[in-house]
Design an enzyme around this catalytic site. Structure first.
Site, short mmCIF file in Angstrom:
data_model
loop_
_atom_site.label_atom_id
_atom_site.label_comp_id
_atom_site.label_asym_id
_atom_site.label_seq_id
_atom_site.Cartn_x
_atom_site.Cartn_y
_atom_site.Cartn_z
N HIS A 13 1.07 1.28 -19.25
CA HIS A 13 2.40 1.51 -18.63
C HIS A 13 2.24 1.38 -17.12
O HIS A 13 1.67 2.25 -16.47
CB HIS A 13 2.90 2.92 -18.98
CG HIS A 13 4.25 3.23 -18.39
ND1 HIS A 13 5.25 3.83 -19.12
CD2 HIS A 13 4.78 3.02 -17.16
CE1 HIS A 13 6.32 3.98 -18.36
NE2 HIS A 13 6.06 3.50 -17.16
N HIS A 15 4.08 -0.19 -13.27
CA HIS A 15 5.15 -0.83 -12.48
C HIS A 15 4.49 -1.69 -11.42
O HIS A 15 3.79 -1.17 -10.55
CB HIS A 15 6.02 0.22 -11.81
CG HIS A 15 6.74 1.08 -12.80
ND1 HIS A 15 8.01 0.79 -13.26
CD2 HIS A 15 6.35 2.21 -13.44
CE1 HIS A 15 8.36 1.72 -14.15
NE2 HIS A 15 7.38 2.58 -14.28
N LYS A 99 11.47 -2.07 -23.91
CA LYS A 99 11.51 -0.76 -23.25
C LYS A 99 12.91 -0.16 -23.32
O LYS A 99 13.89 -0.80 -22.91
CB LYS A 99 11.09 -0.93 -21.79
CG LYS A 99 11.23 0.31 -20.94
CD LYS A 99 10.17 1.34 -21.25
CE LYS A 99 10.44 2.66 -20.55
NZ LYS A 99 9.48 2.97 -19.52
N HIS A 136 11.34 5.72 -22.63
CA HIS A 136 11.37 6.74 -21.58
C HIS A 136 12.09 7.92 -22.23
O HIS A 136 13.31 7.89 -22.42
CB HIS A 136 12.14 6.24 -20.35
CG HIS A 136 12.15 7.25 -19.25
ND1 HIS A 136 11.43 7.12 -18.09
CD2 HIS A 136 12.77 8.46 -19.15
CE1 HIS A 136 11.60 8.18 -17.33
NE2 HIS A 136 12.42 9.01 -17.96
N HIS A 174 4.61 8.25 -21.08
CA HIS A 174 4.38 9.36 -20.15
C HIS A 174 4.81 10.70 -20.73
O HIS A 174 5.73 11.35 -20.22
CB HIS A 174 5.00 9.11 -18.77
CG HIS A 174 6.37 8.46 -18.77
ND1 HIS A 174 7.42 8.93 -19.52
CD2 HIS A 174 6.83 7.38 -18.10
CE1 HIS A 174 8.47 8.16 -19.30
NE2 HIS A 174 8.14 7.22 -18.45
N ASP A 246 1.65 4.73 -15.37
CA ASP A 246 2.97 4.82 -14.75
C ASP A 246 2.86 4.77 -13.24
O ASP A 246 3.68 5.36 -12.52
CB ASP A 246 3.72 6.08 -15.20
CG ASP A 246 5.23 5.97 -14.96
OD1 ASP A 246 5.69 4.87 -14.65
OD2 ASP A 246 5.92 6.99 -15.08
O1 DOR Z 1 8.35 8.25 -11.65
C1 DOR Z 1 8.81 7.24 -12.15
N1 DOR Z 1 8.91 6.08 -11.47
N2 DOR Z 1 9.25 7.29 -13.39
C2 DOR Z 1 9.90 6.28 -13.97
O2 DOR Z 1 10.30 6.42 -15.09
C3 DOR Z 1 10.19 5.05 -13.22
C4 DOR Z 1 9.26 4.87 -12.12
C5 DOR Z 1 9.71 3.83 -11.12
O3 DOR Z 1 10.07 2.72 -11.54
O4 DOR Z 1 9.69 4.10 -9.94
ZN ZN Z 2 7.32 4.11 -15.66
#
Ligand code: DOR
Ligand code: ZN
Length: 349
Positions: A13, A15, A99, A136, A174, A246
């Site tokens: 997971h 970003h 997702k 999520h 998460h 995450d």
């Molecule tokens: O803390 C987070 N940041 N949780 C999420 O679900 C999304 C993520 C983000 O894209 O910044």
């Molecule tokens: Zn995330």
């Protein structure tokens, strides 16, 4: 133990964002991780297989020369997602999961799902073709306390969905509560990812002595008993729990302001933090299961052939407080204890 060799890990997971931010952060992941499930919550989101194909190309173009890294692409589920497009994405080998963001749950989730009934045709197709759903797991109702949103999601959304479609493979992402851990253990066709930071901080980190925006993420860190349940699950070796960092970079001005974004940046020091946590729990021999074996087994992939060696240094390591990206500075997660486990080398390059 002073030295630990494990299979090269994956991040289930992550970003990576886009543009200058993508270029600034991708090397911190590809230095250590062989593969990562890439979150689709860009602006605009990665909704179609064509979007995912183009995004994958941008990721590969941003990869530092010589790094061996495979992005595993996901689609952002909407109420209008076309089941045929999803099936095409899976059969072409591009799409690893879809997702689900409940609309309004987190960063760039406003295009997510409000009414699960509207997503049923896609979910039914996914169950049929064996494509996992990553969720999520938080409700967005204004009258549900933010610390209860995961438990309420399990009861009111996830459990009904799983009863309706037991063949659908679901990754609860998460996980932050003992409720989540217990639910995963009690269910079938369900697994959970756990982040690095939720193994280390509880909610006090965000609020004691002042508001600390760099410890704010979603789902928000919970009370200590939940952190301990996550630690027990992660270090148990149970195949249903594995690493999803995450890691979610936001530039500092968007974190340090009147309404700061959710997200903690851990890609750069995750392996050192995890080795520390597993050592504290007397479970260094199970770090490999959590970071390198359980995830691929769940997604039906082989573990990586390459290895990673971690060395326990006498001196503590120094990581930067922030990394500089073309989009701006991004603060690095501070575990609030010195780190000694260093990633020596891996044979992925
Ligand atoms: O803390 C987070 N940041 N949780 C999420 O679900 C999304 C993520 C983000 O894209 O910044
Ligand atoms: Zn995330």
């Amino acid at each position: 133990m002073q030295k630990l060799t494990i299979r090269r890990p994956d991040d289930w997971h992550l970003h990576l964002r886009d543009g200058a931010m993508l270029e600034g952060v991708i090397g911190d992941t590809s230095r250590h991780f062989a593969r990562a499930i890439i979150m689709p919550n860009l602006v605009p989101p990665v909704v179609t297989t064509a979007d995912a194909r183009a995004y994958r190309e941008r990721i590969m173009a941003a990869l530092p020369q010589g790094d061996v890294f495979q992005p595993l692409m996901t689609l952002y589920l909407t109420e209008h997602t076309n089941p045929d497009d999803v099936e095409e994405g899976k059969s072409s080998g591009l799409i690893t999961a879809v997702k689900l963001y409940p609309a309004g749950a987190t960063t760039n989730s406003h295009g997510g799902v409000r009414d699960m009934d509207k997503a049923m045709p896609v979910l039914e197709r996914m169950a049929k073709i064996g494509l996992p759903l990553c969720v999520h797991g938080e409700v967005t109702d204004a009258d549900v306390d933010i610390f209860d949103r995961e438990a309420v999601f399990i009861e009111t959304v996830l459990d009904p969905l799983r009863r309706r479609l037991p063949e659908l493979k679901v990754t609860m992402e998460h996980v932050t509560t003992s409720d989540g851990v217990d639910y995963i253990k009690s269910a079938s066709n369900l697994a959970g990812t756990i982040t690095t930071h939720h193994l280390i901080i509880n909610r006090n980190a965000i609020l004691v002595g002042g508001i600390r925006p760099h410890y704010y993420c979603l789902p928000v860190a919970k009370r200590e008993s939940h952190r301990l349940a996550l630690r027990a699950a992660a270090t148990s070796g149970d195949g249903r729990f594995f690493l999803g960092t995450d890691s979610a970079p936001h530039v500092d001005p968007l974190k340090e302001c009147g309404c700061g974004c959710a997200g903690i940046y851990t890609s750069i020091n995750t392996m050192s933090c995890l080795a520390h946590v597993f050592e504290q729990e007397g479970a260094l021999d199970r770090l490999e299961a959590f970071a390198s074996l359980n995830g691929p087994a769940w997604y039906g992939l082989e573990p990586n052939a390459e290895q990673m060696t971690l060395i326990r240094r006498i001196e503590s390591l120094s990581f930067p407080d922030k990394i500089e990206t073309g989009a701006g500075p991004v603060t690095v997660f501070d575990p609030m204890f010195p780190l000694h486990w260093d990633v020596e080398a891996h044979s992925g390059k």
